[in-house]
Design an enzyme around this catalytic site. Sequence first.
Site, PDB file in Angstrom:
ATOM      1  N   LYS A 189     -14.065  -6.954 -14.217  1.00  0.00           N
ATOM      2  CA  LYS A 189     -12.777  -7.132 -13.424  1.00  0.00           C
ATOM      3  C   LYS A 189     -13.269  -6.274 -12.067  1.00  0.00           C
ATOM      4  O   LYS A 189     -13.588  -4.916 -12.123  1.00  0.00           O
ATOM      5  CB  LYS A 189     -11.801  -6.483 -14.040  1.00  0.00           C
ATOM      6  CG  LYS A 189     -10.454  -6.630 -13.164  1.00  0.00           C
ATOM      7  CD  LYS A 189      -9.258  -5.730 -13.689  1.00  0.00           C
ATOM      8  CE  LYS A 189      -9.232  -4.311 -13.192  1.00  0.00           C
ATOM      9  NZ  LYS A 189      -9.031  -4.250 -11.818  1.00  0.00           N
ATOM     10  N   GLU A 265     -18.675   6.133 -15.719  1.00  0.00           N
ATOM     11  CA  GLU A 265     -19.218   6.772 -14.556  1.00  0.00           C
ATOM     12  C   GLU A 265     -17.972   7.415 -13.726  1.00  0.00           C
ATOM     13  O   GLU A 265     -17.335   6.598 -13.110  1.00  0.00           O
ATOM     14  CB  GLU A 265     -19.961   6.075 -13.820  1.00  0.00           C
ATOM     15  CG  GLU A 265     -21.071   6.829 -13.123  1.00  0.00           C
ATOM     16  CD  GLU A 265     -20.633   6.916 -11.606  1.00  0.00           C
ATOM     17  OE1 GLU A 265     -19.934   8.005 -11.327  1.00  0.00           O
ATOM     18  OE2 GLU A 265     -21.063   6.131 -10.652  1.00  0.00           O
ATOM     19  N   CYS A 299     -18.226   8.974  -5.470  1.00  0.00           N
ATOM     20  CA  CYS A 299     -17.949   9.861  -6.728  1.00  0.00           C
ATOM     21  C   CYS A 299     -18.956  10.911  -6.605  1.00  0.00           C
ATOM     22  O   CYS A 299     -18.851  12.239  -7.175  1.00  0.00           O
ATOM     23  CB  CYS A 299     -18.390   9.104  -7.990  1.00  0.00           C
ATOM     24  SG  CYS A 299     -19.510   7.934  -8.012  1.00  0.00           S
ATOM     25  N   GLU A 396     -11.215  16.508  -6.998  1.00  0.00           N
ATOM     26  CA  GLU A 396     -12.063  15.414  -6.194  1.00  0.00           C
ATOM     27  C   GLU A 396     -10.926  14.826  -4.785  1.00  0.00           C
ATOM     28  O   GLU A 396      -9.918  14.396  -5.336  1.00  0.00           O
ATOM     29  CB  GLU A 396     -12.365  14.327  -6.850  1.00  0.00           C
ATOM     30  CG  GLU A 396     -13.067  13.198  -6.229  1.00  0.00           C
ATOM     31  CD  GLU A 396     -13.714  12.336  -7.268  1.00  0.00           C
ATOM     32  OE1 GLU A 396     -13.073  11.775  -8.253  1.00  0.00           O
ATOM     33  OE2 GLU A 396     -15.010  11.881  -7.160  1.00  0.00           O
TER      34      GLU A 396
HETATM   35  P1  ADP Z   1      -8.997   4.782  -7.904  1.00  0.00           P
HETATM   36  O1  ADP Z   1      -7.881   5.973  -8.617  1.00  0.00           O
HETATM   37  O2  ADP Z   1      -9.914   5.470  -7.061  1.00  0.00           O
HETATM   38  O3  ADP Z   1      -8.293   3.597  -7.455  1.00  0.00           O
HETATM   39  P2  ADP Z   1      -9.228   4.045 -10.553  1.00  0.00           P
HETATM   40  O4  ADP Z   1      -9.967   4.794 -11.666  1.00  0.00           O
HETATM   41  O5  ADP Z   1      -7.966   3.772 -10.505  1.00  0.00           O
HETATM   42  O6  ADP Z   1      -9.826   4.475  -9.069  1.00  0.00           O
HETATM   43  O7  ADP Z   1      -9.835   2.503 -10.469  1.00  0.00           O
HETATM   44  C1  ADP Z   1     -11.033   1.855 -10.839  1.00  0.00           C
HETATM   45  C2  ADP Z   1     -10.932   0.802 -11.616  1.00  0.00           C
HETATM   46  O8  ADP Z   1     -10.195   0.896 -12.817  1.00  0.00           O
HETATM   47  C3  ADP Z   1     -10.191  -0.494 -10.819  1.00  0.00           C
HETATM   48  O9  ADP Z   1     -10.746  -1.692 -11.165  1.00  0.00           O
HETATM   49  C4  ADP Z   1      -9.029  -0.524 -11.472  1.00  0.00           C
HETATM   50  O10 ADP Z   1      -8.017  -1.441 -11.501  1.00  0.00           O
HETATM   51  C5  ADP Z   1      -9.110   0.030 -12.890  1.00  0.00           C
HETATM   52  N1  ADP Z   1      -8.185   0.563 -13.627  1.00  0.00           N
HETATM   53  C6  ADP Z   1      -7.126   1.542 -13.210  1.00  0.00           C
HETATM   54  N2  ADP Z   1      -6.527   1.667 -14.044  1.00  0.00           N
HETATM   55  C7  ADP Z   1      -6.869   1.217 -15.217  1.00  0.00           C
HETATM   56  C8  ADP Z   1      -6.231   1.223 -16.388  1.00  0.00           C
HETATM   57  N3  ADP Z   1      -5.139   1.985 -16.914  1.00  0.00           N
HETATM   58  N4  ADP Z   1      -7.000   0.605 -17.436  1.00  0.00           N
HETATM   59  C9  ADP Z   1      -8.108  -0.276 -17.242  1.00  0.00           C
HETATM   60  N5  ADP Z   1      -8.540  -0.118 -15.908  1.00  0.00           N
HETATM   61  C10 ADP Z   1      -7.795   0.547 -15.068  1.00  0.00           C
END
Ligand code: ADP
Length: 493
Positions: A189, A265, A299, A396
Site C-alpha cells: 500500500k 522502520e 526518518c 520528530e
Molecule cells: P505520516 O504521519 O508521516 O503521514 P504515517 O505513519 O501516518 O506517516 O503513514 C505512513 C504509512 O502508514 C502510510 O502509507 C499510511 O497510509 C499508513 N498508515 C497510517 N495509519 C495507519 C494505520 N492505522 N494502520 C496502517 N497503516 C497506516
Amino acid sequence: MAPLTAKLSTPITGSITLNTGLFINNEFVAGVDGKSFDVINPSTEEVICAVHEATEKDVDVAVAAARKAFEGPWSKFIPQDRGIVMNKLADLAEKNAELLAAVESLDNGKSINMARGDVAAVVATLRYYAGWADKIEGKTIDISPDMFHYTRNEPIGVCGQIIPWNFPLVMLAWKIGPALATGNTVVLKTAEQTPLSALALAPLIKEAGFPPGVLNIITGFGRIAGAAISEHMDIDKVAFTGSTAVGRTIMKAAAGSNLKKVTLELGGKSPNIVFNDADIDEAINWVNFGIYFNHGQCCCAGSRVYVQEGIYDKFIAAFKDRAEKNKVGDPFLEETFQGPQVSQLQFDRIMSYVKSGKEEGATVVTGGDRHGEKGFFIQPTIFADVSQHMKIMREEIFGPVAAVAKFKDIDEVIALGNDSNYGLAAAVHTKDLNTAIRVSNALRAGTVWVNCYNALHHQLPFGGFKESGIGRELGEAALANYTQNKSVAIKLN
Ligand code: ADP
C-alpha cells in the site's frame, strides 16, 4: 466511478497518461466500492488527478491474488528466474527513469534531481536483491550418525507492505526487493499523499514477467486499507515504514489478529555532533545536508545538532550562511534543492513546532516562516541555544528545522545524544579517530556516520535501536525479515 486513467503533465515529460486503478493480478482494476480520492500537487496546492481508493474488500481481493500466486506460479519459479524478472524490472525502471522521476517530483514535491537520484537507488536496490535470489541457502547440521539434519530458509508467504510518502519509490524498492528475492508475494500500500510514482511503475511489473498476483500495489488510506492489511488473517508478515505512533498500532493489530511477523522502520531524532577539531566547512555542509535533504522529511534527519563550545559561535554564523544558500522553490528547476513539504497537514505540523520553538525561547537564527505565498514551502530554519527539554529537541518534526545546542566534552555529548527514545541514526564530525570511534560505539543508534551524513547504501543494513524500529532493511540483513527457518531431521535406517 473514477476513470482508470488520468492525463497529467510535467515539464519533463509533457502530457502523459497514468493508470489510476488498483494494480492487482497484473491488471489495473477499480476498487470494489468504486471510491476514489484526489492527489494534491504540494507545489501548487492543486489537484493532480484522482486515484482509486482501496478498502478492506480490495485488500481481501489483493491478498487472495497474492496467496494464489504464492502457492502457484511463484513457487514454481526457480530462484534464478526470480532474479531474472527482478533484474528485468530494474532494467525497465532504468529505461523509464525520467518518467518515474518526473511523476515523483510532481506528486511528492522533491526536486527533480533528487527524484532522479531516488530512481537510481531503486534500480540499484532491485539489482542488488535480484542477485540474492539464488543465494538463499540453508545448512546441514551434524548431530548424530543415525540422523541427517538440515535447515531451509523458506519464504514467509504473503507480505503486506505499508510505505510512507517521503521516498515513495525508494521505500517501495527497499520493501519489495528482499521480499521478492526470497520468494514471497506482496500486497503493497502506497501512502495516500503520494500514490502516483508506484502507479507509473506498476505496468513494468507485468512487462518484466512477474506472474499475476506476485506484486500487487494498492492505493488507499492508512486507517482503512493500511489497517485492513495489519489486521488481515491471511497476511503472514507486515512491513511498515512511517511514524512510531502508527508502528505501534500496526504491531498491536498484528498481535491481535494472526500474530503476523512484523518489521518496523519508524521515526528518529538523530544527533549530529560537531567537535572543535572538525573540518568546519565540511561539517557545515554535512549538517546542512543532514537536516535539509528531502526538506527534512527523512526518518534519519540530523535534527539535533550538538556543537562543541570552542567553535559554537563560528559554526552558527557559517551554518546560517550555508542554509540561506539552499535554493527553495519549484521542484522542476534543476537548481532547486528544497521543494515544498508534502501536504498541508505536514506544513501545519512543522509550523506548530516552529511556533513552539519560538515560545520556548530558542533563538531563530534563520527562517522560521513559510516560503512564498502558495504551496507548502517552509524556509530552512535554524534554532540555536536549544535546551534538551524543549519540544523541538525531543520530538520528530519531519521538516526543515534544525535544533542546535552547545556541549562541553565527549561524555556530555554522548549522554545528550542518547537522551532520546529514538535510535535510528547519528553522526560525529571530528579529525580524531579516537573520538570518532568512542562516540560511534557509545551512541545507541542503528547507523552512525563519521564526517558525513545520509550515507545510506543498499548494501548496508539500516534500521532502528529503541523506538525507531524492529528489524533491518537493506543489505543481507533484510533477507532475514522475509525468510523463516525450517529444521528438517531425518532418521536414517
Ligand atoms: P505520516 O504521519 O508521516 O503521514 P504515517 O505513519 O501516518 O506517516 O503513514 C505512513 C504509512 O502508514 C502510510 O502509507 C499510511 O497510509 C499508513 N498508515 C497510517 N495509519 C495507519 C494505520 N492505522 N494502520 C496502517 N497503516 C497506516
